[in-house]
Write an enzyme that holds these catalytic residues in place. Structure first.
Site, PDB file in Angstrom:
ATOM      1  N   ASN A   9       0.870  -1.176   0.000  1.00  0.00           N
ATOM      2  CA  ASN A   9       0.000   0.000   0.000  1.00  0.00           C
ATOM      3  C   ASN A   9       0.905   1.224   0.000  1.00  0.00           C
ATOM      4  O   ASN A   9       1.489   1.569   1.017  1.00  0.00           O
ATOM      5  CB  ASN A   9      -0.877  -0.050   1.261  1.00  0.00           C
ATOM      6  CG  ASN A   9      -1.702   1.213   1.447  1.00  0.00           C
ATOM      7  OD1 ASN A   9      -1.756   2.066   0.560  1.00  0.00           O
ATOM      8  ND2 ASN A   9      -2.344   1.334   2.598  1.00  0.00           N
ATOM      9  N   LYS A  11       0.139   4.248  -0.300  1.00  0.00           N
ATOM     10  CA  LYS A  11      -0.497   5.432   0.301  1.00  0.00           C
ATOM     11  C   LYS A  11      -0.249   6.678  -0.571  1.00  0.00           C
ATOM     12  O   LYS A  11      -0.104   6.550  -1.780  1.00  0.00           O
ATOM     13  CB  LYS A  11      -0.004   5.620   1.744  1.00  0.00           C
ATOM     14  CG  LYS A  11      -0.152   4.322   2.552  1.00  0.00           C
ATOM     15  CD  LYS A  11       0.045   4.495   4.024  1.00  0.00           C
ATOM     16  CE  LYS A  11      -0.101   3.148   4.713  1.00  0.00           C
ATOM     17  NZ  LYS A  11      -0.052   3.240   6.163  1.00  0.00           N
ATOM     18  N   HIS A  95      -9.558   1.093   4.829  1.00  0.00           N
ATOM     19  CA  HIS A  95      -8.266   1.288   5.502  1.00  0.00           C
ATOM     20  C   HIS A  95      -8.450   2.202   6.712  1.00  0.00           C
ATOM     21  O   HIS A  95      -9.245   3.141   6.668  1.00  0.00           O
ATOM     22  CB  HIS A  95      -7.246   1.884   4.529  1.00  0.00           C
ATOM     23  CG  HIS A  95      -5.857   1.837   5.098  1.00  0.00           C
ATOM     24  ND1 HIS A  95      -5.399   2.786   5.968  1.00  0.00           N
ATOM     25  CD2 HIS A  95      -4.866   0.923   4.954  1.00  0.00           C
ATOM     26  CE1 HIS A  95      -4.163   2.458   6.331  1.00  0.00           C
ATOM     27  NE2 HIS A  95      -3.813   1.339   5.726  1.00  0.00           N
ATOM     28  N   GLU A  97      -6.762   4.557   7.841  1.00  0.00           N
ATOM     29  CA  GLU A  97      -6.563   5.991   7.612  1.00  0.00           C
ATOM     30  C   GLU A  97      -7.833   6.623   7.048  1.00  0.00           C
ATOM     31  O   GLU A  97      -8.143   7.780   7.333  1.00  0.00           O
ATOM     32  CB  GLU A  97      -5.346   6.205   6.691  1.00  0.00           C
ATOM     33  CG  GLU A  97      -4.055   5.991   7.479  1.00  0.00           C
ATOM     34  CD  GLU A  97      -2.920   5.355   6.711  1.00  0.00           C
ATOM     35  OE1 GLU A  97      -2.910   5.408   5.467  1.00  0.00           O
ATOM     36  OE2 GLU A  97      -2.025   4.782   7.367  1.00  0.00           O
ATOM     37  N   GLU A 169      -5.440  -5.051  10.592  1.00  0.00           N
ATOM     38  CA  GLU A 169      -4.427  -4.023  10.821  1.00  0.00           C
ATOM     39  C   GLU A 169      -4.726  -3.287  12.120  1.00  0.00           C
ATOM     40  O   GLU A 169      -5.522  -2.333  12.121  1.00  0.00           O
ATOM     41  CB  GLU A 169      -4.422  -3.021   9.663  1.00  0.00           C
ATOM     42  CG  GLU A 169      -4.109  -3.642   8.323  1.00  0.00           C
ATOM     43  CD  GLU A 169      -3.561  -2.606   7.344  1.00  0.00           C
ATOM     44  OE1 GLU A 169      -2.457  -2.815   6.852  1.00  0.00           O
ATOM     45  OE2 GLU A 169      -4.225  -1.588   7.108  1.00  0.00           O
ATOM     46  N   GLY A 175       2.392   2.223  10.765  1.00  0.00           N
ATOM     47  CA  GLY A 175       3.320   3.336  10.583  1.00  0.00           C
ATOM     48  C   GLY A 175       3.998   3.785  11.869  1.00  0.00           C
ATOM     49  O   GLY A 175       4.610   4.841  11.921  1.00  0.00           O
ATOM     50  N   SER A 215       3.376  -2.132  10.394  1.00  0.00           N
ATOM     51  CA  SER A 215       4.828  -2.165  10.612  1.00  0.00           C
ATOM     52  C   SER A 215       5.473  -3.504  10.253  1.00  0.00           C
ATOM     53  O   SER A 215       6.408  -3.947  10.926  1.00  0.00           O
ATOM     54  CB  SER A 215       5.161  -1.759  12.056  1.00  0.00           C
ATOM     55  OG  SER A 215       4.732  -0.424  12.296  1.00  0.00           O
TER      56      SER A 215
END
Ligand code: PGA
Length: 252
Positions: A9, A11, A95, A97, A169, A175, A215
């Site tokens: 991904n 991003k 996702h 985010e 996730e 991240g 991560s």
């Protein structure tokens, strides 16, 4: 029984030229890979350029989002048909985010519309689920993940779920460099699989691929990916370099 599936991904990163460079580097290294499914998910603007570089490779293309509507007055959006036309096979949906950035704040209901529209068009969704740190600390991980699954997959039939990959996730691991331990990840994945068994059936539970994301690096990939219910990884930061993404694929 389940083929490993590693997706990158990207991003909102890279430029046209660095996206091309990264794609070419991966294509060169993955030339003879046939044992692991690999996909890369660039931002919308780079999809057609990356698709051209992937043409004769084993790497699939994915998008990071879609808008669930027929073509029309939706400024700034792309729908499932457009993504297919650009060469996408996969689309990341739900996702964290997009769920948690305050100005985006996608709901499970909206994600469900996206899931239906992706499946109807023939795209394969990667549905992301996962808990926030305070939800984990309050012992709510299972409840949060099951609510996300139930609502994001509402009305999706046993036949339709065939094309879906789930990505677990934990939001606190994305991240941040804080990876879930293999035991924490395996427990969450085993729960998701049992949830699929009850909501759908044994075949769906036993064949659906559940990726871990948060991560993932070459150094921790082997232990995570050797867990019985972890079938692959959704990789952010480490998917932005040929060496680290290859390091993860080689551990799958
Ligand atoms: P990360 O991102 O690997 O950088 O933690 C994973 C993801 O957001 O899919």
């Amino acid at each position: 029984m389940r083929r490993a599936f590693i997706a990158g991904n990207w991003k909102m990163n890279l430029t046209q030229s660095t996206a091309t460079e990264l794609t070419n580097g991966l294509v060169a290294k993955l030339d003879d890979n046939t044992s692991v499914d690999v996909a890369i998910c660039p931002s919308f603007g780079f999809l057609s350029g990356v698709a051209a570089e992937l043409a004769s490779s084993h790497i699939s293309l994915g998008a990071q989002n879609l808008y669930p509507a027929e073509a029309g007055a939706y400024t700034g959006e792309l729908n499932a048909e457009m993504l297919l036309d650009l060469g996408c096979e996969y689309v990341i949906l739900g996702h964290s985010e997009r769920r948690h950035l305050p100005d985006i704040a996608e709901s499970n209901g909206f994600i469900n519309l996206k899931m239906k529209s992706a499946i109807a068009a023939g795209l394969k969704p990667i549905l992301c689920v996962g808990e926030l740190l305070d939800e984990r600390e309050a012992g709510q991980t299972t409840a949060v993940v099951e609510e996300q699954l139930a609502n994001s997959l509402a009305d999706i039939t046993t036949e339709q779920v065939d094309v879906v990959t789930i990505a677990y996730e934990p939001v606190w691991a994305i991240g941040t460099g804080k990876v879930a331990t293999p035991d924490q990840a395996e427990a969450a994945h085993a729960n998701i699989r049992e949830w699929l068994r009850i909501r759908f059936n044994d075949l769906v539970a036993d064949t659906t691929r559940i990726q871990y994301g948060g991560s993932v690096k070459p150094e921790n990939a082997r232990e995570l990916l050797s867990q019985p219910n972890i079938d692959g990884a959704l990789v952010g930061g480490a998917a932005l370099s040929v060496d680290s993404f290859m390091g993860i694929i080689e551990n799958a």
